[in-house]
Design an enzyme around this catalytic site. Structure first.
Site, PDB file in Angstrom:
ATOM      1  N   ASP A  24       0.828  -1.214   0.000  1.00 22.68           N
ATOM      2  CA  ASP A  24       0.000   0.000   0.000  1.00 22.68           C
ATOM      3  C   ASP A  24       0.864   1.268   0.000  1.00 22.68           C
ATOM      4  O   ASP A  24       1.973   1.271   0.527  1.00 22.68           O
ATOM      5  CB  ASP A  24      -0.907  -0.024   1.244  1.00 22.68           C
ATOM      6  CG  ASP A  24      -2.063   0.941   1.113  1.00 22.68           C
ATOM      7  OD1 ASP A  24      -2.311   1.432   0.000  1.00 22.68           O
ATOM      8  OD2 ASP A  24      -2.715   1.204   2.142  1.00 22.68           O
ATOM      9  N   ASN A  72     -10.969  -2.704  -5.068  1.00 23.04           N
ATOM     10  CA  ASN A  72     -10.215  -1.747  -5.884  1.00 23.04           C
ATOM     11  C   ASN A  72     -10.874  -1.476  -7.251  1.00 23.04           C
ATOM     12  O   ASN A  72     -10.517  -0.514  -7.933  1.00 23.04           O
ATOM     13  CB  ASN A  72      -8.759  -2.202  -6.078  1.00 23.04           C
ATOM     14  CG  ASN A  72      -7.895  -2.063  -4.834  1.00 23.04           C
ATOM     15  OD1 ASN A  72      -6.979  -2.832  -4.612  1.00 23.04           O
ATOM     16  ND2 ASN A  72      -8.177  -1.066  -4.005  1.00 23.04           N
ATOM     17  N   ARG A 194       2.163  -4.283   6.751  1.00 24.48           N
ATOM     18  CA  ARG A 194       1.447  -3.257   5.996  1.00 24.48           C
ATOM     19  C   ARG A 194       2.216  -1.953   6.071  1.00 24.48           C
ATOM     20  O   ARG A 194       2.260  -1.305   7.118  1.00 24.48           O
ATOM     21  CB  ARG A 194       0.020  -3.037   6.498  1.00 24.48           C
ATOM     22  CG  ARG A 194      -0.706  -2.016   5.617  1.00 24.48           C
ATOM     23  CD  ARG A 194      -2.198  -2.046   5.726  1.00 24.48           C
ATOM     24  NE  ARG A 194      -2.788  -1.261   4.641  1.00 24.48           N
ATOM     25  CZ  ARG A 194      -4.040  -1.311   4.272  1.00 24.48           C
ATOM     26  NH1 ARG A 194      -4.870  -2.112   4.879  1.00 24.48           N
ATOM     27  NH2 ARG A 194      -4.498  -0.562   3.285  1.00 24.48           N
ATOM     28  N   ARG A 200      -4.944  -1.483   9.090  1.00 23.97           N
ATOM     29  CA  ARG A 200      -6.163  -2.283   8.909  1.00 23.97           C
ATOM     30  C   ARG A 200      -5.853  -3.407   7.937  1.00 23.97           C
ATOM     31  O   ARG A 200      -4.830  -3.416   7.252  1.00 23.97           O
ATOM     32  CB  ARG A 200      -7.323  -1.414   8.405  1.00 23.97           C
ATOM     33  CG  ARG A 200      -7.006  -0.655   7.132  1.00 23.97           C
ATOM     34  CD  ARG A 200      -8.231   0.125   6.617  1.00 23.97           C
ATOM     35  NE  ARG A 200      -7.830   1.057   5.573  1.00 23.97           N
ATOM     36  CZ  ARG A 200      -7.591   2.350   5.765  1.00 23.97           C
ATOM     37  NH1 ARG A 200      -7.737   2.887   6.964  1.00 23.97           N
ATOM     38  NH2 ARG A 200      -7.217   3.128   4.758  1.00 23.97           N
ATOM     39  N   GLU A 213       1.439 -12.516  13.207  1.00 25.49           N
ATOM     40  CA  GLU A 213       1.978 -11.301  13.843  1.00 25.49           C
ATOM     41  C   GLU A 213       1.858 -10.148  12.844  1.00 25.49           C
ATOM     42  O   GLU A 213       2.208 -10.296  11.674  1.00 25.49           O
ATOM     43  CB  GLU A 213       3.460 -11.499  14.198  1.00 25.49           C
ATOM     44  CG  GLU A 213       3.697 -12.556  15.242  1.00 25.49           C
ATOM     45  CD  GLU A 213       3.127 -12.190  16.610  1.00 25.49           C
ATOM     46  OE1 GLU A 213       3.112 -10.993  16.952  1.00 25.49           O
ATOM     47  OE2 GLU A 213       2.694 -13.112  17.329  1.00 25.49           O
TER      48      GLU A 213
HETATM   49  C1  IPE Z   1      -5.388  -2.666   0.089  1.00 26.94           C
HETATM   50  O1  IPE Z   1      -5.081  -1.338  -0.113  1.00 26.94           O
HETATM   51  C2  IPE Z   1      -5.300  -3.415  -1.182  1.00 26.94           C
HETATM   52  C3  IPE Z   1      -3.979  -3.482  -1.791  1.00 26.94           C
HETATM   53  C4  IPE Z   1      -2.874  -2.961  -1.348  1.00 26.94           C
HETATM   54  C5  IPE Z   1      -3.930  -4.231  -2.982  1.00 26.94           C
HETATM   55  P1  IPE Z   1      -6.201  -0.223  -0.281  1.00 26.94           P
HETATM   56  O2  IPE Z   1      -5.486   1.048  -0.478  1.00 26.94           O
HETATM   57  O3  IPE Z   1      -7.163  -0.638  -1.338  1.00 26.94           O
HETATM   58  O4  IPE Z   1      -6.944  -0.304   1.119  1.00 26.94           O
HETATM   59  P2  IPE Z   1      -7.829   0.767   1.883  1.00 26.94           P
HETATM   60  O5  IPE Z   1      -8.880   1.225   0.922  1.00 26.94           O
HETATM   61  O6  IPE Z   1      -6.930   1.884   2.280  1.00 26.94           O
HETATM   62  O7  IPE Z   1      -8.371   0.035   3.069  1.00 26.94           O
HETATM   63  C1  IPE Z   2      -1.607   0.214  -3.324  1.00 27.23           C
HETATM   64  O1  IPE Z   2      -1.408   1.571  -3.359  1.00 27.23           O
HETATM   65  C2  IPE Z   2      -1.939  -0.370  -4.659  1.00 27.23           C
HETATM   66  C3  IPE Z   2      -3.328  -0.791  -4.795  1.00 27.23           C
HETATM   67  C4  IPE Z   2      -4.234  -0.760  -3.889  1.00 27.23           C
HETATM   68  C5  IPE Z   2      -3.727  -1.275  -6.092  1.00 27.23           C
HETATM   69  P1  IPE Z   2      -2.606   2.619  -3.331  1.00 27.23           P
HETATM   70  O2  IPE Z   2      -3.003   2.905  -4.734  1.00 27.23           O
HETATM   71  O3  IPE Z   2      -3.701   2.170  -2.451  1.00 27.23           O
HETATM   72  O4  IPE Z   2      -1.883   3.869  -2.722  1.00 27.23           O
HETATM   73  P2  IPE Z   2      -2.501   4.933  -1.717  1.00 27.23           P
HETATM   74  O5  IPE Z   2      -3.008   4.163  -0.541  1.00 27.23           O
HETATM   75  O6  IPE Z   2      -3.592   5.631  -2.449  1.00 27.23           O
HETATM   76  O7  IPE Z   2      -1.346   5.814  -1.382  1.00 27.23           O
HETATM   77 MG    MG Z   3      -4.100   2.438  -0.465  1.00 24.86          MG
END
Ligand code: IPE
Ligand code: IPE
Ligand code: MG
Length: 246
Positions: A24, A72, A194, A200, A213
């Protein structure tokens, strides 16, 4: 001559066997630099390869990477398309990884929604990769993955088997249930990481993480390097896992 691997002083005798990572923070990484979100995803994909190689090289047995969740799809179409294109481009890197490192690669999640062409290619990669099944390293790549969907799918398969008289009610236990999940055959994660500051689970491995963990870091995924992973493992090595015992 092959460069000696820097293991950052890790105790290699006490490694987590299975590490799961929620990759993330790509979007925020790009925003901070005034770049489009897709640039963050591209850097994230590059980082994924470095981290995968590092895990393999130090002797981790399984790595599960969350790349795209069932939620997503609710992002702007342009971003979803960019992510799918990136994934399609990167498929060749998985083939390379399997060749170099003799690793098994599995795509976990529902493949149908990804389109026929991509699905076909993924199935080919998995079929090719099956020869490395006993290589001692498995990469689970979670794409269009949602843990609730995974659990419902398992429940439906088991209900069908019961209805067809293939199994009795008494046979339905945690071990049978696990065999119906995408991660069948792979022990539950020891460590879940994470990055990006969020704390989360976002619908990832809900069943499998019963005794995992958790490790959180504020570093955004494209910046999360081998050293940071080693820090997470060092923290894990200090934990006392009790599994409900005293
Ligand atoms: C979780 O990240 C999914 C992936 C990293 C693939 P998100 O960015 O989608 O999660 P939320 O929306 O912040 O919970
Ligand atoms: C994780 O990075 C990749 C996917 C969820 C596909 P994000 O795209 O969620 O990045 P942020 O959380 O917006 O920074
Ligand atoms: Mg994200």
């Amino acid at each position: 001559m092959k460069k000696k691997l820097n293991t950052y002083g890790l105790d290699l005798e006490n490694l987590p066997k299975h590490i799961a990572i929620i990759m993330d923070g790509n979007g925020r990484w790009a925003k901070k630099r005034g770049l489009p979100r897709s640039a963050g995803h591209a850097r994230g994909a590059e980082n994924l390869r470095h981290i995968t190689h590092f895990c393999y090289d130090i002797g981790v047995k399984a790595l599960t990477l969350y790349a795209f969740s069932t939620e997503n799809w609710n992002r702007p179409l342009q971003e979803v398309t960019a992510l799918m294109d990136l994934f399609a481009e990167n498929l060749n890197h998985y083939v390379e990884l399997m060749g170099d490192r003799q690793a098994e690669v599995r795509f976990i999640g529902e493949k149908d929604r990804l389109g026929d062409k991509l699905k076909q290619k993924m199935l080919e990669v998995e079929a090719y990769s099956r020869q490395f099944k006993d290589s001692g390293f498995v990469l689970n790549f979670a794409i269009n993955y949602g843990s609730r969907d995974e659990i419902l799918r398992a429940a439906k398969q088991i209900a069908q088997d019961y209805k067809n008289g293939k199994i009795s009610l008494d046979e339905i236990d945690a071990s049978l249930f696990s065999e119906h999940l995408y991660t069948h055959g792979v022990p539950d994660p020891d460590l879940l990481i994470r990055p990006s500051g969020e704390q989360r689970i976002s619908n990832f491995l809900l069943w499998q993480c019963a005794y995992t963990e958790f490790y959180y870091s504020d570093i955004l995924w494209p910046d999360f390097k081998a050293k940071n992973l080693a820090d997470a493992i060092k923290e894990y090595q200090k934990r006392n896992r009790r599994f409900g015992k005293v």
